[in-house]
Design an enzyme around this catalytic site. Sequence first.
Site, PDB file in Angstrom:
ATOM      1  CD  GLU A  92      -4.573  -7.927   2.019  1.00  0.00           C
ATOM      2  OE1 GLU A  92      -5.396  -7.103   2.414  1.00  0.00           O
ATOM      3  OE2 GLU A  92      -3.345  -7.760   2.097  1.00  0.00           O
ATOM      4  CD  GLU A 130      -2.782  -1.262   2.462  1.00  0.00           C
ATOM      5  OE1 GLU A 130      -2.644  -0.400   3.347  1.00  0.00           O
ATOM      6  OE2 GLU A 130      -3.627  -2.159   2.521  1.00  0.00           O
TER       7      GLU A 130
HETATM    8  C1  XIL Z   1      -6.146  -6.269   8.588  1.00  0.00           C
HETATM    9  C2  XIL Z   1      -6.450  -7.445   9.519  1.00  0.00           C
HETATM   10  O1  XIL Z   1      -7.339  -8.314   8.874  1.00  0.00           O
HETATM   11  C3  XIL Z   1      -7.021  -6.941  10.800  1.00  0.00           C
HETATM   12  O2  XIL Z   1      -7.176  -8.017  11.736  1.00  0.00           O
HETATM   13  C4  XIL Z   1      -6.146  -5.848  11.422  1.00  0.00           C
HETATM   14  O3  XIL Z   1      -6.765  -5.319  12.558  1.00  0.00           O
HETATM   15  C5  XIL Z   1      -5.884  -4.744  10.404  1.00  0.00           C
HETATM   16  O4  XIL Z   1      -5.347  -5.293   9.222  1.00  0.00           O
HETATM   17  N1  XIL Z   1      -4.848  -4.569   3.953  1.00  0.00           N
HETATM   18  C6  XIL Z   1      -3.854  -5.416   4.381  1.00  0.00           C
HETATM   19  C7  XIL Z   1      -4.098  -6.311   5.537  1.00  0.00           C
HETATM   20  O5  XIL Z   1      -2.804  -5.504   3.725  1.00  0.00           O
HETATM   21  O6  XIL Z   1      -2.936  -6.552   6.284  1.00  0.00           O
HETATM   22  C8  XIL Z   1      -5.182  -5.757   6.448  1.00  0.00           C
HETATM   23  O7  XIL Z   1      -5.461  -6.730   7.448  1.00  0.00           O
HETATM   24  C9  XIL Z   1      -6.418  -5.409   5.637  1.00  0.00           C
HETATM   25  C10 XIL Z   1      -6.112  -4.377   4.598  1.00  0.00           C
END
Ligand code: XIL
Length: 379
Positions: free
Chosen positions: A269, A164
């Site tokens: 994700e 990101e």
């Molecule tokens: C999220 C997790 O799922 C949560 O448990 C935590 O509180 C915050 O992060 N982008 C990413 C992930 O790259 O690491 C994130 O994961 C969601 C958004």
Amino acid sequence: MKTKVKNSILAVALACFALSGCAKKVDIEAPATLKSALESKFYIGTALNQSQFTGQDTAGIRIIKEQFSAVVPENCMKSEVIHPEENRYDFTQADQFVAFGEANNLFITGHCLIWHSQTPPWFFVDATGKDVSKEVLIERMKNHITTIVSRYKGKIKGWDVVNEAIMDDGSYRESKFYTIIGEEFIPLAFQFAHEADPDVELYYNDYSMTFEGKRSGVVALVKSLQEKGLRIDAVGMQGHIGMDYPEIDEFEKSLLAYAALGVNVMITELDLTVLPHPGGHVGADVAQTAEYKQEMNPYADGLPADVDAAWTARFNDFFKLFFKHQDKITRVTLWGVSDGDSWRNNWPVPGRTDYALLFDRNHQPKPIVNLIINEATKK
Ligand code: XIL
């Protein structure tokens, strides 16, 4: 009488033959799972939380073992967990996660080395609380990346090196890494990771990858890494999608734009929220949150059949796109196993009930699971 006996013996023999034939067939063809159906296409992965890799969530673990071929840690390799103080690493959870992946023969991805979020404050400041110099931050980054990548050398097969770093308009995110080091922090991170494990795959990962600005920003970034002769194997498109965003055509455009760079594409994700998003906000910026309001949590008591059907249809459309481009996609990873695990229940609004994943709160497969399997195995 004789012929009758003869006939019935024949009938019994035929029945036995048919039965044993049948039994044999059942033996050979185990019921299809996501993992078996997708084997020749791409890895099908899931994010693991602590109760999964430590063995507590037995129902979740059963699904992971049966259905998935790849894993990524949801939180335990982020800097705040693995490197809480400058001179202290805590590998407890990360070691458990990697051991779980190895014991179950899963493709293990590390997430993530450099990210503006979930990085402990010490990383950027000196003893007096002032921002460190560029040289100091580069040194800290190098130490962080080298230590972690070296520890899991040969075990972790690919790393989200930078997460990101590009905004929706294509500009660089004004993170501490960027404001202190400048654009250079990204090539440096890739260089350090490669030096620590020359065999490990290296990825750039981001959300809202379908926005035109971000698409061209990420394309330019990957090109600049390639021009510097640095290794980059794949672009990870976070799939935190909703019912009305992004448009599938735009998703396809980005997928093709990244693949045209000669790198693989990974859908990382993946989850599909059915819940309203506050203020028209889309994407997955973890810092953008809103207060809980009853009307923002419409399905606390269950999902109406029409919404459920629309959810299934939309998920299916995305998987059809992934199948269409299976030659470019090496992994599709869900951000969690069952609906109860999903971070979507708490982001961007805390305390809601969402239905974002492939398995429901009772760990039962949703209809989408069979649709994916059927589509993948159809002749
Ligand atoms: C999220 C997790 O799922 C949560 O448990 C935590 O509180 C915050 O992060 N982008 C990413 C992930 O790259 O690491 C994130 O994961 C969601 C958004």
